[in-house]
Design an enzyme around this catalytic site. Sequence first.
Site, mmCIF file in Angstrom:
data_model
loop_
_atom_site.group_PDB
_atom_site.id
_atom_site.type_symbol
_atom_site.label_atom_id
_atom_site.label_comp_id
_atom_site.label_asym_id
_atom_site.label_seq_id
_atom_site.Cartn_x
_atom_site.Cartn_y
_atom_site.Cartn_z
ATOM 1 N N GLY A 61 0.836 -1.200 0.000
ATOM 2 C CA GLY A 61 0.000 0.000 0.000
ATOM 3 C C GLY A 61 0.866 1.245 0.000
ATOM 4 O O GLY A 61 0.601 2.221 0.693
ATOM 5 N N ALA A 62 1.937 1.192 -0.813
ATOM 6 C CA ALA A 62 3.007 2.190 -0.713
ATOM 7 C C ALA A 62 2.817 3.422 -1.583
ATOM 8 O O ALA A 62 3.631 4.338 -1.532
ATOM 9 C CB ALA A 62 4.340 1.536 -1.068
ATOM 10 N N ARG B 268 0.591 5.875 -1.576
ATOM 11 C CA ARG B 268 0.112 7.136 -1.007
ATOM 12 C C ARG B 268 -0.079 6.993 0.503
ATOM 13 O O ARG B 268 0.104 5.910 1.062
ATOM 14 C CB ARG B 268 -1.197 7.569 -1.672
ATOM 15 N N ASP C 188 -1.640 -7.297 -6.003
ATOM 16 C CA ASP C 188 -2.826 -7.481 -5.174
ATOM 17 C C ASP C 188 -2.394 -8.383 -4.029
ATOM 18 O O ASP C 188 -2.112 -9.570 -4.234
ATOM 19 C CB ASP C 188 -3.936 -8.133 -6.002
ATOM 20 N N VAL C 189 -2.314 -7.837 -2.814
ATOM 21 C CA VAL C 189 -1.765 -8.609 -1.692
ATOM 22 C C VAL C 189 -2.632 -9.812 -1.317
ATOM 23 O O VAL C 189 -2.162 -10.701 -0.605
ATOM 24 C CB VAL C 189 -1.530 -7.722 -0.444
ATOM 25 N N SER D 212 -4.657 -0.296 14.106
ATOM 26 C CA SER D 212 -5.374 0.970 14.202
ATOM 27 C C SER D 212 -6.001 1.091 15.579
ATOM 28 O O SER D 212 -6.289 0.069 16.228
ATOM 29 C CB SER D 212 -6.486 1.020 13.138
ATOM 30 N N TYR E 234 -13.573 -3.374 9.725
ATOM 31 C CA TYR E 234 -12.232 -2.788 9.873
ATOM 32 C C TYR E 234 -11.693 -3.006 11.286
ATOM 33 O O TYR E 234 -10.533 -3.381 11.481
ATOM 34 C CB TYR E 234 -12.323 -1.298 9.542
ATOM 35 N N ALA F 192 -10.703 -6.623 11.736
ATOM 36 C CA ALA F 192 -9.470 -6.923 10.993
ATOM 37 C C ALA F 192 -8.250 -6.354 11.710
ATOM 38 O O ALA F 192 -7.219 -7.025 11.839
ATOM 39 C CB ALA F 192 -9.564 -6.373 9.579
ATOM 40 N N LYS F 193 -8.363 -5.119 12.184
ATOM 41 C CA LYS F 193 -7.222 -4.468 12.844
ATOM 42 C C LYS F 193 -6.919 -5.105 14.203
ATOM 43 O O LYS F 193 -5.763 -5.164 14.624
ATOM 44 C CB LYS F 193 -7.476 -2.973 12.988
#
Length: 254
Positions: free
Chosen positions: A14-15, A17, A64-65, A143, A155, A158-159
């Site tokens: 995700g590099a 931005r 695509d990870v 997060s 989210y 997942a975090k």
Amino acid sequence: MGNRLQNRVAMITGASRGIGKGVARRLGQEGASVSLLDIAEEDLQETAKELESEGISVFSAQVDVTDPEQVESAVSQTVERFGRLDILVNNAGVIRDNLLFKMTDEDWQTVMDVHLKGSFNCSRAAQKVMVEQKYGRIINLSSTSALGNRGQANYSAAKAGLQGFTKTLAIELGKLGITVNAIAPGFIETDMTRATAERIGVSFDAFVEEMKKRIPVQRSGQPEDIANAVVFFAEENSSFVNGQVLYVAGGPTD
């Protein structure tokens, strides 16, 4: 800026931005060669050119990870280009915010796949190289939402999952010279938080001002704030720091 990571090679997902770009730049400024992974090809190419113009040694790959074969290929290409892989930053992420009763199966699965499956794919591929080297640093981006956040059941889950993933890998890989830690950012000004403002129907400036009031240091976070924490976990001197979750949020968290 420094040479704390001289001769090291870092891969950042995700590099293109936001936090990922900020982390890549900062690691490069500390002497690391950087491998940039992102699904957004155009943004990725722009970021790669930008960092190269700043004197940073860069390799980039559209990945695509969630696809293990693409991830394996990117790791192989990185090692082929730079000769090693020392640092992995699992930063790639997406949001599909909604209240539970409105959340679709796709909203849930997409977030799980990118954050959890993506981090699993990248960590599994990178550790093969790191085990051979008897050295490595894996840094996962969690997060403050891991503690719960309205409209983010997917989210947040997942975090929070990434924190358990981090602690387990720390136990498994520690004896092999590989540390695994996580950073849990609070409010950071990025395209992702801009999208959150849009979702709740307020201007980004107003959103930022409101968030500042809740942050003890009375300012919003920038990608550089997270990048500084990544450097701490990434450097050689942090070898006794393992399995930790560092909240970078401008104040204490519950």
